[in-house]
Motif scaffolding. Structure first.
Motif, PDB file in Angstrom:
ATOM      1  N   SER A   1      -6.060  -0.148  -2.910  1.00 10.46           N
ATOM      2  CA  SER A   1      -4.957   1.219  -2.078  1.00 10.46           C
ATOM      3  C   SER A   1      -6.187   1.373  -0.216  1.00 10.46           C
ATOM      4  O   SER A   1      -5.598   1.960  -0.126  1.00 10.46           O
ATOM      5  CB  SER A   1      -5.230   2.411  -2.921  1.00 10.46           C
ATOM      6  OG  SER A   1      -4.459   3.482  -1.830  1.00 10.46           O
TER       7      SER A   1
ATOM      8  N   ARG B   1      -5.356  12.190  -3.857  1.00 13.79           N
ATOM      9  CA  ARG B   1      -4.000  12.624  -3.215  1.00 13.79           C
ATOM     10  C   ARG B   1      -3.737  14.091  -3.164  1.00 13.79           C
ATOM     11  O   ARG B   1      -3.825  14.571  -4.742  1.00 13.79           O
ATOM     12  CB  ARG B   1      -3.473  11.664  -4.318  1.00 13.79           C
ATOM     13  CG  ARG B   1      -2.155  12.171  -3.830  1.00 13.79           C
ATOM     14  CD  ARG B   1      -0.165  10.540  -4.385  1.00 13.79           C
ATOM     15  NE  ARG B   1      -0.837   9.684  -3.120  1.00 13.79           N
ATOM     16  CZ  ARG B   1      -0.505   9.040  -3.532  1.00 13.79           C
ATOM     17  NH1 ARG B   1       0.447   9.194  -4.617  1.00 13.79           N
ATOM     18  NH2 ARG B   1      -0.558   7.775  -2.329  1.00 13.79           N
TER      19      ARG B   1
ATOM     20  N   ASP C   1       1.926   2.325  -3.280  1.00 15.88           N
ATOM     21  CA  ASP C   1       1.191   2.414  -4.119  1.00 15.88           C
ATOM     22  C   ASP C   1       0.908   0.982  -5.273  1.00 15.88           C
ATOM     23  O   ASP C   1       0.631   1.487  -6.480  1.00 15.88           O
ATOM     24  CB  ASP C   1       1.170   3.402  -5.509  1.00 15.88           C
ATOM     25  CG  ASP C   1       1.072   4.732  -4.156  1.00 15.88           C
ATOM     26  OD1 ASP C   1       0.661   5.068  -3.369  1.00 15.88           O
ATOM     27  OD2 ASP C   1       1.404   6.167  -4.976  1.00 15.88           O
TER      28      ASP C   1
ATOM     29  N   ARG D   1      -6.358   8.395  -8.065  1.00 16.97           N
ATOM     30  CA  ARG D   1      -6.482   6.995  -8.354  1.00 16.97           C
ATOM     31  C   ARG D   1      -7.739   6.276  -8.188  1.00 16.97           C
ATOM     32  O   ARG D   1      -8.196   7.082  -7.364  1.00 16.97           O
ATOM     33  CB  ARG D   1      -5.970   5.556  -7.278  1.00 16.97           C
ATOM     34  CG  ARG D   1      -6.303   4.595  -7.560  1.00 16.97           C
ATOM     35  CD  ARG D   1      -5.101   3.400  -6.900  1.00 16.97           C
ATOM     36  NE  ARG D   1      -5.390   2.256  -6.535  1.00 16.97           N
ATOM     37  CZ  ARG D   1      -4.615   0.530  -6.587  1.00 16.97           C
ATOM     38  NH1 ARG D   1      -3.012   1.710  -6.068  1.00 16.97           N
ATOM     39  NH2 ARG D   1      -4.786   0.061  -6.635  1.00 16.97           N
TER      40      ARG D   1
ATOM     41  N   ASP E   1      -3.726  12.301   1.443  1.00 21.46           N
ATOM     42  CA  ASP E   1      -5.054  11.069   0.449  1.00 21.46           C
ATOM     43  C   ASP E   1      -5.999  11.081   1.007  1.00 21.46           C
ATOM     44  O   ASP E   1      -6.592  10.495   2.417  1.00 21.46           O
ATOM     45  CB  ASP E   1      -4.223   9.522   0.250  1.00 21.46           C
ATOM     46  CG  ASP E   1      -3.476   9.795  -0.985  1.00 21.46           C
ATOM     47  OD1 ASP E   1      -3.352  10.736  -1.033  1.00 21.46           O
ATOM     48  OD2 ASP E   1      -2.335   8.417  -0.781  1.00 21.46           O
TER      49      ASP E   1
ATOM     50  N   VAL F   1       0.569  -1.069   0.121  1.00 16.76           N
ATOM     51  CA  VAL F   1       0.294   0.435  -0.040  1.00 16.76           C
ATOM     52  C   VAL F   1       0.790   1.243   0.065  1.00 16.76           C
ATOM     53  O   VAL F   1       0.622   2.612  -1.258  1.00 16.76           O
ATOM     54  CB  VAL F   1      -1.076   0.104   0.896  1.00 16.76           C
ATOM     55  CG1 VAL F   1      -1.736   1.432   1.436  1.00 16.76           C
ATOM     56  CG2 VAL F   1      -2.126  -1.177   1.603  1.00 16.76           C
TER      57      VAL F   1
ATOM     58  N   ASN G   1      -3.969   4.993 -11.931  1.00 19.21           N
ATOM     59  CA  ASN G   1      -3.394   4.775 -10.759  1.00 19.21           C
ATOM     60  C   ASN G   1      -2.776   6.896 -11.161  1.00 19.21           C
ATOM     61  O   ASN G   1      -3.373   6.905 -11.262  1.00 19.21           O
ATOM     62  CB  ASN G   1      -1.916   3.981 -10.625  1.00 19.21           C
ATOM     63  CG  ASN G   1      -1.261   3.874  -9.183  1.00 19.21           C
ATOM     64  OD1 ASN G   1      -2.351   4.501  -8.352  1.00 19.21           O
ATOM     65  ND2 ASN G   1      -0.203   2.661  -9.097  1.00 19.21           N
TER      66      ASN G   1
END
Length: 386
Positions: A47, A326, A42, A338, A305, A39, A360
């Motif tokens: 996630s 993010r 990434d 993401r 995030d 995690v 991503n």
């Protein structure tokens, strides 16, 4: 001397009466958690992870096509044999000063797991065109958990029924032990003693069988609740990454550090059919050692995030969608997100296949495609009867 022999017989019979039929449930039947190490970089198939019970040992590999990396995770608490792990201990049920029983919501915090991963991935040096190897150390635990109140109330009620039945069983075993001790007191014939001993043990086994039959319904219900998913959980995790250029080991540095929390709620559930709708939120903070822009420019970046995930679980199969925004605290022009769909399938009791498809983090809108396998090596058990 006769009193000593009688005491030994009583102790033996009590142990015999309890140990021969310890009713347990394997917690290893539950799904394993994902590694915090993946995690952090990434690189995890998801996630945002739904909660899962920590395992004694779990191994994971991701991106099978490109052979990108693998991770191992273990829970120190489960590596020690827990013969006293009862249903009350596992669910965190305690007795207050007034003698009332209640559930401690932080009882699962002791099940902290440690993970270690090795991953080949271009992370902070990707714009410099360098291949980077990563060694990641992570940890996770459950900070808070709430089970269905009806489930906890039922466990407490049925536990008392089982304990009362065990008390009567032990009393009956003691009576049988005394009865046959008196019968064998003045007997010197070895064959007769063997016969009476066998007869005594058969009576004890019959008492055990009667106890199991009378409490089967309560035991089955407790077993079901032990493997039931909590209604609400808060999991926390963190990880630190040590990265180095694959061509130069001396280039090693602590590259990325992160901490995060996952909050899970199950608004729709059918425990009998094993169908659940998970709604999960995530809050995460990450900081990078450096981001190489070119040979002469280096920037340090921190990220925040936040996002959510909706996942439907249907016995062996689950499908979900997650979105995470993010925020680059250093440079808002580098904000990204993401968005991905996640599939999970339990191939066997301890083997899980995962797949991820979507976008991503990053500004290049790169396609995210990940495949992974998780292997669970564990044998955690909780004793239903005390």
């Amino acid at each position: 001397m006769k009193k000593l022999i009688l005491i030994m017989v009583l102790v033996y019979c009590k142990a015999f009466g309890q140990s021969q039929f310890a009713d347990t449930v394997k917690i290893s039947d539950l799904a394993p958690p994902s590694s915090p190490a993946f995690v952090l970089l990434d690189a995890a198939p998801s996630s945002i992870e739904k909660p899962a019970t920590a395992k004694a040992f779990t191994a994971s590999v991701i991106n099978l096509i490109n052979n990108n990396g693998g991770a191992a995770e273990f829970t120190p608490y489960w590596l020690v044999r827990r013969s006293n792990m009862t249903s009350f201990r596992y669910l965190g049920i305690k007795e207050d000063k007034q003698g009332e029983l209640y559930q401690r919501s932080i009882a699962s915090a002791k099940l902290i797991s440690i993970s270690l991963a090795v991953l080949n991935k271009n992370n902070t040096d990707e714009k410099a065109g360098k291949s980077v190897s990563n060694i990641v150390l992570g940890a996770r635990t459950r900070l808070f958990q709430i089970n269905k109140k009806s489930a906890i109330d039922t466990v407490i009620k049925y536990h008392r029924i089982i304990v009362d039945s065990l008390a009567r069983l032990n009393s009956s075993i003691a009576d049988v032990a005394i009865e046959y001790q008196l019968k064998m007191r003045d007997i010197n014939d070895k064959n007769e003693i063997v016969k009476l001993t066998k007869e005594r043990n058969n009576k004890i086994k019959a008492l055990q069988a009667g106890h199991l039959k009378n409490t089967k319904s309560q035991s089955d219900t407790i077993r079901k609740f032990l493997t039931e998913k909590p209604a609400f959980t808060v999991d926390i995790a963190g990880a630190v990454n040590y990265a180095f250029d694959t061509t130069r080991l001396s280039s090693g540095r602590f590259d990325r550090v992160g901490a995060w929390a996952n909050i899970n709620w199950i608004p729709i559930r059918n425990d009998k059919e094993q169908r659940f709708l998970h709604t999960i939120g995530v809050l995460r903070y990450l900081t990078n050692d450096k981001l190489v822009i070119d040979k002469e420019h280096t920037e340090y970046h921190s990220y925040f995030d936040f996002g959510g995930k909706v996942e439907g679980e249907f016995k062996r199969f689950s499908i979900g969608f997650e979105y995470v925004r993010r925020l680059d605290i250093t440079n808002k022009d580098l904000n990204s997100d993401r968005a991905a769909g996640v599939l999970n399938y339990r191939i066997a009791d301890n083997v899980f296949l995962t797949g991820t498809f979507g976008k991503n983090f990053g500004l290049d809108n790169s396609l995210l495609t990940l495949f992974g396998l998780q292997f669970n090596f564990s044998n955690e058990k909780v004793v239903i009867k005390q």
